[in-house]
Design a protein around this motif. Sequence first.
Motif, PDB file in Angstrom:
ATOM      1  N   ASP A   1       0.807  -1.223   0.000  1.00  0.00           N
ATOM      2  CA  ASP A   1       0.000   0.000   0.000  1.00  0.00           C
ATOM      3  C   ASP A   1       0.837   1.268   0.000  1.00  0.00           C
ATOM      4  N   ASP A   2       2.157   1.168  -0.013  1.00  0.00           N
ATOM      5  CA  ASP A   2       2.914   2.428   0.015  1.00  0.00           C
ATOM      6  C   ASP A   2       3.933   2.497  -1.127  1.00  0.00           C
TER       7      ASP A   2
ATOM      8  N   ALA B   1      -4.405  -4.483  -1.559  1.00  0.00           N
ATOM      9  CA  ALA B   1      -3.564  -3.453  -2.175  1.00  0.00           C
ATOM     10  C   ALA B   1      -2.765  -4.032  -3.336  1.00  0.00           C
TER      11      ALA B   1
ATOM     12  N   ARG C   1      -2.932  -2.939  -7.236  1.00  0.00           N
ATOM     13  CA  ARG C   1      -1.790  -2.168  -7.747  1.00  0.00           C
ATOM     14  C   ARG C   1      -0.792  -2.971  -8.571  1.00  0.00           C
TER      15      ARG C   1
ATOM     16  N   MET D   1      -5.313   1.503   0.181  1.00  0.00           N
ATOM     17  CA  MET D   1      -4.192   2.449   0.005  1.00  0.00           C
ATOM     18  C   MET D   1      -4.755   3.847  -0.089  1.00  0.00           C
TER      19      MET D   1
END
Length: 359
Positions: free
Chosen positions: A165-166, A194, A198, A219
């Motif tokens: 998520d980052d 996430a 992504r 996220m």
Amino acid sequence: MPRPIRASIDLEALRHNYLLARSKAGSAKAFAVIKANAYGHGLQRAIQALGPVADGFALLDIAEAAQLRAAGLTQPIALLEGFFEPADLPEIERLCLIPTIHGDAQLAMLERTRLAGPLDVLLKINTGMNRLGFTADSFPAALARLRALPAVRSITLMSHFARADDEAGIAPQLARFKAIAGGLDLPVSLANSAALLRFPEATAQIVRPGIMLYGGSPMPDIASAEQLGLRAVMTLNSEIIGVQDITPGERVGYGGSFEAATPMRVGVVACGYADGYPRHAPTGTPILVGGRRTRTLGRVSMDMLACDLTHLPEAGVGSPVTLWGDGLAADEVAAAAGTISYELFCALAPRVPVQVRGG
Ligand SMILES: *Cc1c(COP(=O)(O)O)cnc(C)c1O
């Protein structure tokens, strides 16, 4: 009349979010993660909404898995922490569950227990989360021991991402996974919500979406739930039960942490931390009154919190309040309170009556 607080759970939205997750998974199976009482939404409600559509489920407790089987569900059910003692194993067989094997202690229990089989297992690899799983050093022996057990029919390799998520993403963990298990011809499960949204390169054979099913963005710093096409499942509502007109210098709530600089109208909401609202939500946390956005004031009490009605003259006792959900993303409230929507949902207190919609 009971206190006006209630949560409504929208089963239609839960199904919508699951089908969205599955549409992102290509040909992979999407196991709905329903641990922690379906992230606070209620296991039976999740069964009702997802039972007819989900490819499989993932949770932690054998007793919860037994509820799924009792409801007649025949899909695969993964146990994300596996088992805790040898006595769990006959139950796992009887209920046809897929335990995660994440450490030597579990391997030893498997070896000591006579199982009829066939047993399908997830073999967990630690690729950098450093929570559960075998490392590059311990994995080959673990795989060999599992393969030597006649009761074990199939092995799916699994890992879990710490930073899907980052900005760091999954690349370092995916590289380790490939280094450890790349050459093996075994099915794989890697992606949480996430990663599913992504990183298509991590889709593999089974995905494990959790938070996105409940309409939380996995996220929120990158994309809102709305931008992702997710719908709120849990909406927490209450009402204004009191109003105070205060003059400059007056303070609001325990500790007097909020002080009015101008004349203000303060609404008191029947919702506090004993209902699951985060006590650490500071002044300024968003809240809807009569469908209009305003902010909380001062400290959250056990049963009440205060909000600013100064610019909402039409609001008063009886005005409907939304703490989060439809019209106010839980992610926004969570961010203001320094937490994540997962924690808000899981913390919904048993004393809050739940109304189910979209059954
Ligand atoms: C909780 C959990 C998930 C789901 O994660 P979300 O971020 O909620 O999508 C997936 N896999 C494992 C091992 C988990 O513990």
